[in-house]
Design a protein around this motif. Sequence first.
Motif, mmCIF file in Angstrom:
data_model
loop_
_atom_site.group_PDB
_atom_site.id
_atom_site.type_symbol
_atom_site.label_atom_id
_atom_site.label_comp_id
_atom_site.label_asym_id
_atom_site.label_seq_id
_atom_site.Cartn_x
_atom_site.Cartn_y
_atom_site.Cartn_z
ATOM 1 N N ASP A 54 1.162 -1.159 0.398
ATOM 2 C CA ASP A 54 -0.257 0.181 -0.211
ATOM 3 C C ASP A 54 0.695 0.944 -0.104
ATOM 4 O OD1 ASP A 54 -2.339 1.910 0.603
ATOM 5 O OD2 ASP A 54 -2.369 1.479 2.754
ATOM 6 N N THR A 55 1.885 1.344 0.374
ATOM 7 C CA THR A 55 2.751 1.876 0.908
ATOM 8 C C THR A 55 3.428 2.440 -0.404
ATOM 9 O OG1 THR A 55 3.792 1.976 3.070
ATOM 10 C CG2 THR A 55 5.138 3.663 1.847
ATOM 11 N N VAL A 56 3.705 1.979 -1.303
ATOM 12 C CA VAL A 56 4.517 1.335 -2.593
ATOM 13 C C VAL A 56 4.111 2.386 -3.258
ATOM 14 C CG1 VAL A 56 6.008 0.476 -4.403
ATOM 15 C CG2 VAL A 56 6.068 -0.147 -2.260
ATOM 16 N N LYS A 57 2.361 1.835 -3.324
ATOM 17 C CA LYS A 57 1.044 1.903 -4.325
ATOM 18 C C LYS A 57 1.259 3.677 -4.198
ATOM 19 C CE LYS A 57 -2.596 2.201 -2.860
ATOM 20 N NZ LYS A 57 -3.873 3.888 -2.770
ATOM 21 N N THR A 58 0.969 4.260 -3.179
ATOM 22 C CA THR A 58 1.263 5.790 -2.617
ATOM 23 C C THR A 58 2.042 6.852 -3.233
ATOM 24 O OG1 THR A 58 -0.678 5.439 -0.779
ATOM 25 C CG2 THR A 58 0.350 7.106 -0.958
ATOM 26 N N ARG A 59 3.250 5.855 -2.760
ATOM 27 C CA ARG A 59 4.216 6.696 -3.334
ATOM 28 C C ARG A 59 4.330 6.918 -4.935
ATOM 29 N NH1 ARG A 59 8.950 7.690 -0.307
ATOM 30 N NH2 ARG A 59 8.786 8.166 1.543
ATOM 31 N N VAL A 60 4.125 5.473 -5.682
ATOM 32 C CA VAL A 60 4.036 5.887 -7.577
ATOM 33 C C VAL A 60 2.571 6.956 -7.617
ATOM 34 C CG1 VAL A 60 3.559 4.699 -9.459
ATOM 35 C CG2 VAL A 60 4.292 3.823 -7.047
ATOM 36 N N GLN A 61 2.343 7.085 -6.411
ATOM 37 C CA GLN A 61 0.682 7.422 -7.526
ATOM 38 C C GLN A 61 0.717 8.979 -7.013
ATOM 39 O OE1 GLN A 61 -2.761 6.548 -5.263
ATOM 40 N NE2 GLN A 61 -3.457 4.709 -7.448
ATOM 41 N N VAL A 62 1.366 9.452 -6.150
ATOM 42 C CA VAL A 62 1.804 11.229 -6.296
ATOM 43 C C VAL A 62 2.734 11.590 -6.806
ATOM 44 C CG1 VAL A 62 0.388 10.209 -3.381
ATOM 45 C CG2 VAL A 62 2.702 10.729 -4.048
ATOM 46 N N ALA A 63 3.688 10.336 -6.789
ATOM 47 C CA ALA A 63 4.954 11.399 -7.451
ATOM 48 C C ALA A 63 4.524 11.930 -9.072
ATOM 49 C CB ALA A 63 6.130 9.792 -8.233
ATOM 50 N N ASN A 64 5.424 13.079 -9.312
ATOM 51 C CA ASN A 64 4.302 13.959 -10.069
ATOM 52 C C ASN A 64 5.722 13.255 -12.070
ATOM 53 O OD1 ASN A 64 3.756 16.092 -9.117
ATOM 54 N ND2 ASN A 64 5.604 16.426 -7.936
ATOM 55 N N THR A 65 6.579 12.149 -11.830
ATOM 56 C CA THR A 65 6.905 11.642 -12.632
ATOM 57 C C THR A 65 6.940 9.798 -12.270
ATOM 58 O OG1 THR A 65 9.332 11.243 -11.494
ATOM 59 C CG2 THR A 65 8.648 13.927 -13.819
ATOM 60 N N PRO A 66 6.719 9.295 -13.553
ATOM 61 C CA PRO A 66 7.137 7.966 -13.240
ATOM 62 C C PRO A 66 7.141 7.421 -12.799
ATOM 63 C CG PRO A 66 6.200 8.737 -16.039
ATOM 64 C CD PRO A 66 7.074 9.714 -14.884
ATOM 65 N N GLN A 67 7.114 6.494 -11.293
ATOM 66 C CA GLN A 67 7.631 6.313 -10.632
ATOM 67 C C GLN A 67 7.782 4.302 -11.441
ATOM 68 O OE1 GLN A 67 10.542 7.342 -8.523
ATOM 69 N NE2 GLN A 67 9.611 9.212 -9.976
ATOM 70 N N HIS A 68 9.177 3.361 -11.262
ATOM 71 C CA HIS A 68 9.505 2.032 -11.085
ATOM 72 C C HIS A 68 8.913 1.392 -9.729
ATOM 73 C CE1 HIS A 68 10.285 2.261 -15.173
ATOM 74 N NE2 HIS A 68 11.423 3.100 -14.494
ATOM 75 N N LEU A 69 8.332 0.591 -9.362
ATOM 76 C CA LEU A 69 8.044 -0.038 -8.420
ATOM 77 C C LEU A 69 9.182 -0.745 -7.769
ATOM 78 C CD1 LEU A 69 4.181 -2.409 -9.104
ATOM 79 C CD2 LEU A 69 5.171 -0.480 -8.660
ATOM 80 N N LEU A 70 10.136 -1.576 -7.932
ATOM 81 C CA LEU A 70 11.165 -2.270 -7.807
ATOM 82 C C LEU A 70 12.093 -1.212 -7.127
ATOM 83 C CD1 LEU A 70 12.228 -4.977 -6.651
ATOM 84 C CD2 LEU A 70 13.733 -4.408 -9.030
ATOM 85 N N PRO A 71 12.754 0.060 -7.761
ATOM 86 C CA PRO A 71 13.332 1.433 -6.724
ATOM 87 C C PRO A 71 13.092 1.922 -5.924
ATOM 88 C CG PRO A 71 13.166 0.864 -9.228
ATOM 89 C CD PRO A 71 12.233 -0.184 -9.767
ATOM 90 N N THR A 72 11.066 1.995 -5.735
ATOM 91 C CA THR A 72 10.577 1.976 -4.822
ATOM 92 C C THR A 72 10.666 1.410 -3.738
ATOM 93 O OG1 THR A 72 9.184 3.467 -6.497
ATOM 94 C CG2 THR A 72 8.246 3.908 -4.225
ATOM 95 N N PHE A 73 10.042 0.312 -3.719
ATOM 96 C CA PHE A 73 10.589 -0.925 -2.977
ATOM 97 C C PHE A 73 11.352 -0.827 -1.949
ATOM 98 C CE2 PHE A 73 10.593 -5.048 -1.110
ATOM 99 C CZ PHE A 73 9.313 -4.699 -0.181
#
Length: 310
Positions: free
Chosen positions: A29-48
């Motif tokens: 859920d935390t990864v999902k929220t971070r990706v959604q609010v980012a101004n530029t596309p974020q990849h799941l694995l690096p964010t995690f």
Amino acid sequence: MATGNDTLNNLMASSAAALCSRLCTHPLDTVKTRVQVANTPQHLLPTFLHLLRTGGLYRGLPIALTLSVPGLSVYLTTYDIAKEALSKQFPAHMQDDSVANHMLSAGVAEVCSGLFWTPMEVLKQKQQIETTGSRAASSTSTQQLQPVRMKTLDLAKMIYRREGFAGFYRGYFITLGVFVPYSMLYFASYEQLKQMAWARQKQRGPGATVGTNQDHETLSFMTIVGCAAVACGFAAGVSNIVDVVKTRWQTSVLTKNTELSSTRKIAEAMFQQGGLASFTRGMGARILWMVPSVTISMSTFEWLKSHGFA
């Protein structure tokens, strides 16, 4: 007819399911929220991996547990009660196994449980996008939100000072706009998949079911897992478009940026930044989070309910 013990059984089963599900899937859920609010596309694995290094995967968990347990309890219990009540009040059009009954019951359950979900989302998501320094802010491209690290109580006080009690229900109606359709699609799909599984199971003979009384027979645990996973994946993907806007609006509660002051302005800014693709941002992360979350909660709830938790 449902008895008081049945309702207690459902409440206890749903509470246990909510606790188990949240503990297992909160990092997603935390990864999902971070990706959604980012101004530029974020990849799941690096964010995690970044959140894993900085200890941010379970940020916002206390408030999530505090409100998600009663929220899911109200959601699942209300759904069962509404489904039974509709089938009795409108037997000609709202039979217990009808799609119309499932969809309307899901809508009622979502409206009631939203009183718990919305405050949780506002507080939890703001904590989930907090950063621990400029490097973290750069990594997740959330400078626009000007995040600051604060405790849940301090955050709650700040929201109350700025917006009053209504601040905790920021996005309630847009949340309903996301999750009422989601719940309707989910339960309609889930119940239909279960009916298909029942039909297939009956063809194999009575030995394929569990229990001796038909009212207490259940599908196998893995069958329930499969039905919940497929139904959730479908419903989560369809409803992601509005969920992105909702998440950005709720997390903008402490910012003074006028571009984030309304859902319309947020949607326009998102379209200017990345076109239609902006509204699919976080879809993979949302499905990756919601499928195990819903699967764990529903399979746990169904199993405990059928085996008599109370």
